[in-house]
Design a protein around this motif. Structure first.
Motif, mmCIF file in Angstrom:
data_model
loop_
_atom_site.group_PDB
_atom_site.id
_atom_site.type_symbol
_atom_site.label_atom_id
_atom_site.label_comp_id
_atom_site.label_asym_id
_atom_site.label_seq_id
_atom_site.Cartn_x
_atom_site.Cartn_y
_atom_site.Cartn_z
ATOM 1 N N LEU A 1 0.861 -1.175 0.000
ATOM 2 C CA LEU A 1 0.000 0.000 0.000
ATOM 3 C C LEU A 1 0.898 1.227 0.000
ATOM 4 O O LEU A 1 1.779 1.352 0.852
ATOM 5 C CB LEU A 1 -0.885 -0.022 1.240
ATOM 6 C CG LEU A 1 -1.945 1.057 1.405
ATOM 7 C CD1 LEU A 1 -2.966 0.996 0.276
ATOM 8 C CD2 LEU A 1 -2.644 0.892 2.758
ATOM 9 N N VAL A 2 0.693 2.138 -0.962
ATOM 10 C CA VAL A 2 1.576 3.299 -1.119
ATOM 11 C C VAL A 2 0.786 4.565 -0.818
ATOM 12 O O VAL A 2 -0.259 4.818 -1.431
ATOM 13 C CB VAL A 2 2.171 3.361 -2.541
ATOM 14 C CG1 VAL A 2 3.188 4.492 -2.641
ATOM 15 C CG2 VAL A 2 2.828 2.026 -2.905
ATOM 16 N N LEU A 3 1.294 5.371 0.111
ATOM 17 C CA LEU A 3 0.618 6.579 0.559
ATOM 18 C C LEU A 3 1.548 7.781 0.460
ATOM 19 O O LEU A 3 2.760 7.646 0.607
ATOM 20 C CB LEU A 3 0.148 6.433 2.011
ATOM 21 C CG LEU A 3 -0.703 5.213 2.361
ATOM 22 C CD1 LEU A 3 -0.993 5.190 3.858
ATOM 23 C CD2 LEU A 3 -1.978 5.195 1.553
ATOM 24 N N GLY A 4 0.969 8.952 0.253
ATOM 25 C CA GLY A 4 1.739 10.180 0.275
ATOM 26 C C GLY A 4 2.070 10.583 1.696
ATOM 27 O O GLY A 4 1.310 10.331 2.629
ATOM 28 N N SER A 5 3.212 11.235 1.882
ATOM 29 C CA SER A 5 3.635 11.625 3.225
ATOM 30 C C SER A 5 4.276 13.004 3.196
ATOM 31 O O SER A 5 5.029 13.335 2.288
ATOM 32 C CB SER A 5 4.648 10.617 3.768
ATOM 33 O OG SER A 5 5.265 11.102 4.932
ATOM 34 N N ARG A 6 3.996 13.800 4.222
ATOM 35 C CA ARG A 6 4.648 15.097 4.360
ATOM 36 C C ARG A 6 5.986 14.983 5.075
ATOM 37 O O ARG A 6 6.757 15.914 5.103
ATOM 38 C CB ARG A 6 3.740 16.063 5.128
ATOM 39 C CG ARG A 6 2.441 16.372 4.404
ATOM 40 C CD ARG A 6 1.645 17.448 5.125
ATOM 41 N NE ARG A 6 0.397 17.705 4.436
ATOM 42 C CZ ARG A 6 -0.758 17.144 4.747
ATOM 43 N NH1 ARG A 6 -0.810 16.298 5.757
ATOM 44 N NH2 ARG A 6 -1.844 17.411 4.077
ATOM 45 N N GLY A 7 6.233 13.825 5.713
ATOM 46 C CA GLY A 7 7.542 13.579 6.300
ATOM 47 C C GLY A 7 7.880 14.413 7.502
ATOM 48 O O GLY A 7 7.262 14.312 8.540
ATOM 49 N N HIS A 8 8.880 15.276 7.384
ATOM 50 C CA HIS A 8 9.455 15.977 8.525
ATOM 51 C C HIS A 8 8.411 16.712 9.342
ATOM 52 O O HIS A 8 7.473 17.283 8.816
ATOM 53 C CB HIS A 8 10.501 16.988 8.057
ATOM 54 C CG HIS A 8 11.602 16.377 7.263
ATOM 55 N ND1 HIS A 8 12.656 15.729 7.845
ATOM 56 C CD2 HIS A 8 11.801 16.294 5.928
ATOM 57 C CE1 HIS A 8 13.477 15.287 6.902
ATOM 58 N NE2 HIS A 8 12.973 15.613 5.738
ATOM 59 N N GLY A 9 8.596 16.723 10.637
ATOM 60 C CA GLY A 9 7.704 17.479 11.503
ATOM 61 C C GLY A 9 7.509 16.793 12.835
ATOM 62 O O GLY A 9 7.963 15.671 13.057
ATOM 63 N N ALA A 10 6.852 17.475 13.747
ATOM 64 C CA ALA A 10 6.630 16.911 15.069
ATOM 65 C C ALA A 10 5.662 15.745 15.031
ATOM 66 O O ALA A 10 5.707 14.857 15.872
ATOM 67 C CB ALA A 10 6.096 17.992 16.008
ATOM 68 N N ILE A 11 4.767 15.745 14.059
ATOM 69 C CA ILE A 11 3.803 14.653 13.907
ATOM 70 C C ILE A 11 3.900 14.138 12.480
ATOM 71 O O ILE A 11 3.993 14.906 11.538
ATOM 72 C CB ILE A 11 2.360 15.142 14.172
ATOM 73 C CG1 ILE A 11 2.247 15.675 15.608
ATOM 74 C CG2 ILE A 11 1.351 14.038 13.923
ATOM 75 C CD1 ILE A 11 0.890 16.253 15.929
ATOM 76 N N VAL A 12 3.899 12.826 12.315
ATOM 77 C CA VAL A 12 3.920 12.264 10.964
ATOM 78 C C VAL A 12 2.620 12.654 10.282
ATOM 79 O O VAL A 12 1.549 12.253 10.705
ATOM 80 C CB VAL A 12 4.061 10.730 11.009
ATOM 81 C CG1 VAL A 12 4.029 10.159 9.603
ATOM 82 C CG2 VAL A 12 5.362 10.353 11.696
ATOM 83 N N GLY A 13 2.705 13.446 9.200
ATOM 84 C CA GLY A 13 1.494 13.948 8.565
ATOM 85 C C GLY A 13 1.241 13.297 7.234
ATOM 86 O O GLY A 13 1.677 13.789 6.209
ATOM 87 N N PHE A 14 0.574 12.170 7.227
ATOM 88 C CA PHE A 14 0.274 11.525 5.963
ATOM 89 C C PHE A 14 -0.876 12.228 5.269
ATOM 90 O O PHE A 14 -1.747 12.805 5.892
ATOM 91 C CB PHE A 14 -0.063 10.046 6.187
ATOM 92 C CG PHE A 14 1.128 9.237 6.531
ATOM 93 C CD1 PHE A 14 1.451 9.006 7.856
ATOM 94 C CD2 PHE A 14 1.958 8.754 5.547
ATOM 95 C CE1 PHE A 14 2.580 8.284 8.180
ATOM 96 C CE2 PHE A 14 3.080 8.029 5.866
ATOM 97 C CZ PHE A 14 3.389 7.797 7.193
ATOM 98 N N ILE A 15 -0.853 12.174 3.964
ATOM 99 C CA ILE A 15 -1.883 12.820 3.177
ATOM 100 C C ILE A 15 -3.242 12.199 3.454
ATOM 101 O O ILE A 15 -4.262 12.840 3.316
ATOM 102 C CB ILE A 15 -1.529 12.725 1.679
ATOM 103 C CG1 ILE A 15 -0.309 13.594 1.422
ATOM 104 C CG2 ILE A 15 -2.651 13.182 0.793
ATOM 105 C CD1 ILE A 15 -0.411 14.987 1.972
#
Length: 297
Positions: A102-116
């Protein structure tokens, strides 16, 4: 029948990157690609115009546009697209039961993992039946690539290994399969630390003494874990990387030429929600490449 690679679609740049990464991977592996967008009509208790049919058409248009774009770029690829009538978490977890990844978009860096897919991304990773790959939006230069990029000399799949050979069987298998598909090597990383009351069992300490010390013990453990995968994939070059330090930091320091970082999952419940383990958490936050989180085999 071969299980497809499935990408979550929501129209964002990160989601688009995930779709294209999944398409390239499907083309390399000779697998079909499935595009899924979760949409469920949920009327709001507020005085605004809510047109269910218009929203349904918008959701359908979203996946059809993604399907059309991928079909133009990869005309030989088998692509299907569907609007799944369910909440995002439920839809993605259901998809994970019948997909190879399963492939998902991710915002990556940050205090919280922010997936799309929203704040529930970690819930999906923690409970998915298949590996979940998090992909960030590419640079402007990479966005214009039309074909599967050729691997550069020195590119590799980096994978974390810990515990006994059985502990990381699924993780190593996914890493070697991916490296073989891309024609690159595997860098297998095992981090170790100086012993504390909780780090090593008495049995482990005895084995370490027999091996000549902790570092030789760790090297032997890694070599034993890799042996069956070297035999199964003799064409894949392997670099054994054993280093003292925090597992997350050691892994991240080894990703300079990584096409993909592969880690295992240790999901558990906590008062603040589902946690996936410190190593996977660090990788998802800070790795400069896509990250695959693989459930136990």
């Amino acid at each position: 029948m071969a299980r497809p690679i499935t990408a979550g679609v929501d129209g964002s740049p990160e989601s688009r990157a995930a779709v294209h990464w999944a398409a390239r991977e499907a083309a390399l592996r000779g697998l079909p690609l499935r595009l899924a967008h979760a949409w469920l009509w949920q009327p709001l208790d507020v005085p605004i115009v809510q047109d269910r049919e218009a929203q349904a058409r918008s959701a359908e248009s979203l996946v059809r546009e993604a399907e059309s774009e991928i079909t133009r770029r990869y005309p030989e690829l088998r692509v299907s697209a569907e609007v799944v009538p369910d909440t995002a978490v439920a839809a993605l977890l259901d998809e994970s039961e019948r997909t190879s990844m399963l492939v998902l978009g991710s915002r990556g860096h940050g205090a919280i993992v922010g997936f799309i897919v929203g704040s529930y991304g970690q819930q999906v990773i923690a409970a998915a039946a298949s590996p979940v790959v998090a992909v960030r939006a590419p640079s402007a230069e990479d966005q214009d690539r039309e074909a599967i990029p050729e691997p550069r000399e020195g590119d590799e799949v980096v994978v974390g290994q810990h515990g006994t050979p059985d502990d990381c069987d699924a993780v190593l298998g996914f890493a070697f399969e991916t490296a073989a598909a891309h024609g690159v090597g595997v860098r297998a990383v095992r981090a170790w630390s100086l012993p504390t009351l909780y780090t090593y069992s008495p049995g482990s300490m005895r084995l370490a003494d027999e091996a000549g010390g902790l570092e030789p013990f760790e090297k032997k453990a890694l070599a034993e874990a890799l042996k069956p995968w070297r035999e199964r994939y003799p064409e894949v070059p392997v670099t054994e990387h054993v280093e003292i330090g925090s597992a997350g930091q050691v892994l991240l320091s080894a990703t300079a030429r990584a096409l993909l970082l592969v880690v295992g999952r240790r999901a558990r419940r906590s008062p603040i929600g589902t946690r996936i383990g410190s190593v996977a958490h660090a990788a998802l936050h800070h790795a400069p490449c896509p990250v695959a989180v693989v459930p136990p085999g």
